[in-house]
Design an enzyme around this catalytic site. Structure first.
Site, PDB file in Angstrom:
ATOM      1  N   LYS A 110       0.828  -1.214   0.000  1.00  0.00           N
ATOM      2  CA  LYS A 110       0.000   0.000   0.000  1.00  0.00           C
ATOM      3  C   LYS A 110       0.857   1.257   0.000  1.00  0.00           C
ATOM      4  CE  LYS A 110      -1.772   1.907   3.842  1.00  0.00           C
ATOM      5  NZ  LYS A 110      -1.869   3.390   3.845  1.00  0.00           N
ATOM      6  N   ASN A 111       1.858   1.290   0.875  1.00  0.00           N
ATOM      7  CA  ASN A 111       2.657   2.507   1.018  1.00  0.00           C
ATOM      8  C   ASN A 111       3.601   2.741  -0.144  1.00  0.00           C
ATOM      9  OD1 ASN A 111       1.417   3.066   3.455  1.00  0.00           O
ATOM     10  ND2 ASN A 111       2.997   2.081   4.680  1.00  0.00           N
ATOM     11  N   ARG A 117      -4.292  10.460   4.152  1.00  0.00           N
ATOM     12  CA  ARG A 117      -3.170  11.388   4.161  1.00  0.00           C
ATOM     13  C   ARG A 117      -2.295  11.259   2.924  1.00  0.00           C
ATOM     14  NH1 ARG A 117      -2.330  13.024   9.793  1.00  0.00           N
ATOM     15  NH2 ARG A 117      -3.742  11.835  11.105  1.00  0.00           N
ATOM     16  N   CYS A 143      -5.942   8.724   9.510  1.00  0.00           N
ATOM     17  CA  CYS A 143      -6.142   8.033  10.781  1.00  0.00           C
ATOM     18  C   CYS A 143      -6.307   9.022  11.925  1.00  0.00           C
ATOM     19  CB  CYS A 143      -4.955   7.113  11.066  1.00  0.00           C
ATOM     20  SG  CYS A 143      -4.823   5.744   9.889  1.00  0.00           S
ATOM     21  N   ARG A 190       0.428  14.603  11.852  1.00  0.00           N
ATOM     22  CA  ARG A 190       1.619  14.374  11.039  1.00  0.00           C
ATOM     23  C   ARG A 190       1.786  15.646  10.202  1.00  0.00           C
ATOM     24  NH1 ARG A 190       1.165   8.305   8.520  1.00  0.00           N
ATOM     25  NH2 ARG A 190      -0.970   8.253   9.207  1.00  0.00           N
ATOM     26  N   ASP A 248       4.632   1.008  11.802  1.00  0.00           N
ATOM     27  CA  ASP A 248       3.395   0.395  11.320  1.00  0.00           C
ATOM     28  C   ASP A 248       3.199  -1.033  11.820  1.00  0.00           C
ATOM     29  OD1 ASP A 248       2.556   2.634  10.019  1.00  0.00           O
ATOM     30  OD2 ASP A 248       2.919   1.914   7.989  1.00  0.00           O
ATOM     31  N   ILE A 267       8.534   7.376  16.358  1.00  0.00           N
ATOM     32  CA  ILE A 267       8.200   7.994  15.074  1.00  0.00           C
ATOM     33  C   ILE A 267       7.040   8.974  15.205  1.00  0.00           C
ATOM     34  CG2 ILE A 267       7.642   7.561  12.653  1.00  0.00           C
ATOM     35  CD1 ILE A 267      10.364   6.457  13.591  1.00  0.00           C
ATOM     36  N   ARG A 318      -8.649  -0.289   4.651  1.00  0.00           N
ATOM     37  CA  ARG A 318      -7.794   0.704   3.997  1.00  0.00           C
ATOM     38  C   ARG A 318      -6.400   0.144   3.708  1.00  0.00           C
ATOM     39  NH1 ARG A 318      -6.798   5.727   7.168  1.00  0.00           N
ATOM     40  NH2 ARG A 318      -5.581   6.111   5.301  1.00  0.00           N
TER      41      ARG A 318
END
Length: 415
Positions: A22-23, A92, A116, A121, A304, A326, A396
């Protein structure tokens, strides 16, 4: 609204094929805007977020066809460099269109991002970097408006940022002059984006290191295929699930080099991980000791996977500490895990966990994508039947998660 019903107590056995990342795919989808053309992207996970990105590309003017985890994206007639709040607020990653739209149109209007529920962020790194590239950036009624052709610049981030590194990479691909990014993100997803930009015609050196140089595209390539890398977070989620429940599962379609930190941490728990090319075999008795963990930028332990790791530690023998380095306050899953009998105390972004002998089923709700996966793992280990609500979060980021878990013996269904 859909829910997941999970009956705990089953060990996991069988095989799982890991989906595309996904990322990785989301910024690559936006990068198709940079040079007008037709692109075929393969190994695309079918997720809420990829569907949202398709809608955003279509608003901008792209034509998108989707079939069997393959996207064909035609960006030749794009003419609307605007990402509206209605879409950006739900994801995002929509903010990734900022760099590509600037690269192509020298103008973009992008709403401030949503997504989220946990913690802010900020986009300050993106804005400051673009201003260093001589782009005029203003804020108007919740929209970031950027104007001007990007110029090559030397950009040094105070802190590594995956999103800002990605946006600068894409803006720099059509800038006037060379761009150097110092303290760049080293994540595999950024490396993959860089390879896509190289196929477009950019010259990029230093991918996977803290210093990346980008010479802009001169000879455009606007018609090619590109494969999305395997999702290391999905792979890590299943590895941790097997470690927690016990059993033996083979993961197919993995990039083992991206999972070194997970393999190392599981090794400290004496949980077996055997690697063979693009396969990993995980074996676990379901009994293991507690160890401390802290999230770090790649190649460190991924933020994550923090919620999933917590679900593993709440039933470990002994006490452990999880430090989130993070993101601030990425611990919304703690309150839900407490409902299942976990013993967790949170202080200054550090979770102190004492392992318990039993977890108990309870109604719980998802608060973000990865917290959702942590709740599924906890439910698989609990006594009784757990009801997990607000699973649109998990949709998602995970493709067919209940089917994949069912295929390896989990008692899980969507209702």
């Amino acid at each position: 609204m859909d829910k997941l019903i999970v009956k705990g107590g089953s060990k996991l056995f069988g095989e799982v094929s890991v989906s595309g990342a996904k990322n990785a795919v989301l910024p690559i989808m936006t990068a198709t805007l940079i040079v007008p053309g037709t692109y075929k992207i393969k190994n695309v996970p079918f997720l809420r977020d990829t569907q949202t990105m398709i809608k955003l590309l279509e608003i901008i003017g792209a034509k998108v066809e989707s079939s069997n985890n393959v996207l064909t994206i035609d960006t030749t007639k794009c003419n609307n460099p605007h990402a509206p709040y209605e879409l950006v607020k739900t994801m995002r990653a929509s903010f990734y269109v900022l760099g590509p739209l600037l690269a192509r149109f020298h103008h973009s209007k992008v709403s401030l991002p949503g997504g989220c529920a946990w913690g802010p962020r900020p986009v300050d790194f993106h804005i400051k970097a673009l201003r260093q590239m001589k782009v005029e950036v203003t804020l108007d009624k919740g929209d970031i408006i950027a104007d001007g052709c990007p110029f090559g610049a030397k950009i040094e981030f105070k802190k590594k940022s995956v999103g800002a590194t990605g946006n600068v990479l894409m803006a720099a691909s059509k800038a006037k002059g060379k761009t150097v990014i110092i303290n760049a993100s080293m994540e595999p997803e950024i490396v993959s984006l860089g390879y896509f930009l190289i196929k477009l015609g950019a010259k990029i050196e230093g991918l996977g290191t803290e210093r990346i140089t980008i010479d802009p595209i001169k000879n455009e390539n606007n018609n090619f295929e590109f494969d999305v890398i395997p999702d290391r977070i999905e792979a890590g989620t299943f590895m941790i699930a097997v470690a927690a429940t016990g059993g033996e599962v083979k993961l197919n379609n993995v990039e083992s080099a991206h999972l070194d930190s997970i393999v190392q941490h599981l090794g400290e728990l004496k949980i077996s991980t055997k690697i063979n090319d693009d396969e990993i075999l995980i074996s676990s008795s379901g009994n293991y000791k507690s160890i401390d963990m802290e999230t770090l930028e790649y190649p460190g332990f991924p933020t994550d996977l923090q919620a999933q790791w917590m679900a593993l530690m709440i039933k470990a023998k002994g006490s452990s500490v999880i430090t989130e380095n993070i993101y601030h306050d990425r611990f919304t899953h703690i309150s839900e895990l407490l409902r299942m009998g976990a013993d967790i105390k949170l202080k200054n972004n550090v979770a102190h966990i004492t392992g318990v002998n039993e977890l108990f089923a309870a109604p719980v709700m998802c608060t973000d994508i990865r917290a959702s996966a942590g709740l599924v793992i906890a439910a698989l280990c609990a006594n009784g039947e757990t009801e997990i609500s607000r699973i649109y979060h998990i949709d998602r980021g995970y493709e067919n998660i209940e089917n994949k878990f069912s295929d390896i013996g989990a008692m899980i269904k969507r209702v």
